[in-house]
Design an enzyme around this catalytic site. Structure first.
Site, mmCIF file in Angstrom:
data_model
loop_
_atom_site.group_PDB
_atom_site.id
_atom_site.type_symbol
_atom_site.label_atom_id
_atom_site.label_comp_id
_atom_site.label_asym_id
_atom_site.label_seq_id
_atom_site.Cartn_x
_atom_site.Cartn_y
_atom_site.Cartn_z
ATOM 1 N N ASN A 9 0.829 -1.208 0.000
ATOM 2 C CA ASN A 9 0.000 0.000 0.000
ATOM 3 C C ASN A 9 0.865 1.261 0.000
ATOM 4 O O ASN A 9 0.679 2.161 0.807
ATOM 5 C CB ASN A 9 -0.964 -0.010 1.193
ATOM 6 C CG ASN A 9 -2.068 1.029 1.049
ATOM 7 O OD1 ASN A 9 -2.240 1.628 0.001
ATOM 8 N ND2 ASN A 9 -2.821 1.243 2.121
ATOM 9 N N GLU A 35 1.164 -2.909 -5.247
ATOM 10 C CA GLU A 35 0.710 -1.548 -4.935
ATOM 11 C C GLU A 35 1.881 -0.679 -4.480
ATOM 12 O O GLU A 35 1.847 -0.053 -3.428
ATOM 13 C CB GLU A 35 -0.430 -1.555 -3.908
ATOM 14 C CG GLU A 35 -1.337 -0.352 -4.057
ATOM 15 C CD GLU A 35 -2.626 -0.419 -3.258
ATOM 16 O OE1 GLU A 35 -3.374 0.571 -3.310
ATOM 17 O OE2 GLU A 35 -2.896 -1.449 -2.592
ATOM 18 N N ASP A 167 -1.853 -9.872 -4.571
ATOM 19 C CA ASP A 167 -3.160 -9.436 -4.089
ATOM 20 C C ASP A 167 -4.154 -9.705 -5.212
ATOM 21 O O ASP A 167 -4.198 -8.985 -6.203
ATOM 22 C CB ASP A 167 -3.097 -7.953 -3.744
ATOM 23 C CG ASP A 167 -4.447 -7.380 -3.329
ATOM 24 O OD1 ASP A 167 -5.425 -8.151 -3.246
ATOM 25 O OD2 ASP A 167 -4.514 -6.156 -3.098
ATOM 26 N N ASN A 169 -7.357 -9.570 -4.835
ATOM 27 C CA ASN A 169 -8.578 -8.798 -4.587
ATOM 28 C C ASN A 169 -9.832 -9.659 -4.720
ATOM 29 O O ASN A 169 -10.882 -9.199 -5.188
ATOM 30 C CB ASN A 169 -8.653 -7.581 -5.528
ATOM 31 C CG ASN A 169 -8.142 -6.310 -4.875
ATOM 32 O OD1 ASN A 169 -8.504 -5.988 -3.749
ATOM 33 N ND2 ASN A 169 -7.266 -5.592 -5.573
ATOM 34 N N HIS A 264 -2.518 -4.731 4.432
ATOM 35 C CA HIS A 264 -2.295 -6.149 4.157
ATOM 36 C C HIS A 264 -1.132 -6.643 5.009
ATOM 37 O O HIS A 264 -0.275 -5.853 5.425
ATOM 38 C CB HIS A 264 -1.905 -6.375 2.696
ATOM 39 C CG HIS A 264 -2.967 -6.043 1.704
ATOM 40 N ND1 HIS A 264 -3.621 -6.998 0.958
ATOM 41 C CD2 HIS A 264 -3.474 -4.842 1.293
ATOM 42 C CE1 HIS A 264 -4.472 -6.418 0.142
ATOM 43 N NE2 HIS A 264 -4.413 -5.109 0.330
#
Length: 274
Positions: A9, A35, A167, A169, A264
């Site tokens: 992130n 990310e 990830d 999602n 995360h």
């Protein structure tokens, strides 16, 4: 080979939370990052070359520290054209035979994949799109899912084993999120997303975490709101999947829930390359 995957992130944000010391002490051979929200020209030498002091000039799409001492990491970044958005990376102690992206502009423009090949093993750092509220980006998400499936299948057909980290999602099954009933119409748990995971795991690929753990309440993402992480109200949306034939080489697959710094936590998989 120990492989760790983590949606940080924002790699510049997590740098301020001792990311580099964590990385250097992780014992990982390869670390997949999602990310990143940055391109290499915006990053410190410490982030580009963890464990090695270098003099860096212009940095290309893929940044290689050229370290061969086994104590520092090479870094390879695939960045989004949009500033501060998406992006993936791979850190590795070993020089890969090759590094590439998915090769499809609509996904490469968002830095959705970084793929490193080590002989007959391909390690993929993937950041699957978020389907967003009311499924606004669901068609784009499903197109990416289709493309990554085709890429993984092509690699396997060419004689390569794959580890698809990242990830996704997607929370695959009710066990993979704290409140499945109330989230059935929400991004990450839409019927179409779960159906794709059913398809993926029924057509040649294995969710390695569930090889070792069938317990509930094992999550990799928590909202920053309502003390969700403290209460363990989360989702398991980060995976390390392998092709079925390679699953016998997986020695462990686990969630590193005690590692902080992002919404995360990292996941870890150990595989036998021999």
């Amino acid at each position: 080979m120990k492989i760790i995957s983590w949606n940080v992130n924002g790699i510049r944000a997590v740098e301020k939370k001792d990311f580099v010391p964590w990385l250097l002490s992780s014992g990982a051979d390869v670390v997949c990052i999602q990310e990143t929200k940055a391109n290499p020209s915006q990053l410190s030498n410490e982030l580009l070359n963890p464990g090695a002091e270098t003099e860096d000039d212009d940095t290309p799409l893929f940044s290689d520290s050229n370290s061969t001492d086994g104590k520092s990491y090479r870094s390879y970044f695939s960045s989004a054209k949009k500033a501060g958005y998406s992006g993936t990376a791979i850190y590795t102690l070993r020089e890969p035979d090759s590094v590439e992206t998915l090769g499809i502009d609509e996904f490469d423009d968002e830095g959705r994949t970084t793929i490193a090949r080590f002989k007959n093993l391909a390690v993929i750092s993937a950041y699957f799109p978020n389907s967003q509220g009311e499924g606004a980006r669901l068609p784009y998400k499903l197109a990416f899912c289709d493309a990554i499936f085709k890429k993984c299948t092509s690699l396997v057909d060419s004689g390569c084993s794959i580890v698809l980290c990242g990830d996704y999602n997607i929370a695959h099954k009710p066990i993979d999120l704290a409140n499945p009933k109330s989230n059935e119409k929400n991004a990450g748990y839409l019927p179409e997303e779960r159906a794709w995971m059913d398809f993926f795991t029924a057509n040649g690929f294995t969710d390695t975490f569930r090889m070792f753990c069938t317990e509930p309440a094992m999550y990799t993402w928590w909202s920053y709101r309502m003390r969700a992480r403290e209460k363990n109200v989360g989702w398991r949306i980060d995976y390390a999947c392998v092709n079925d034939a390679f699953s016998s080489k997986v020695k462990s697959s686990r969630i590193l829930s005690d590692v902080m710094g992002s919404d995360h936590c990292p996941i870890e998989i150990e595989v036998d390359e021999n």
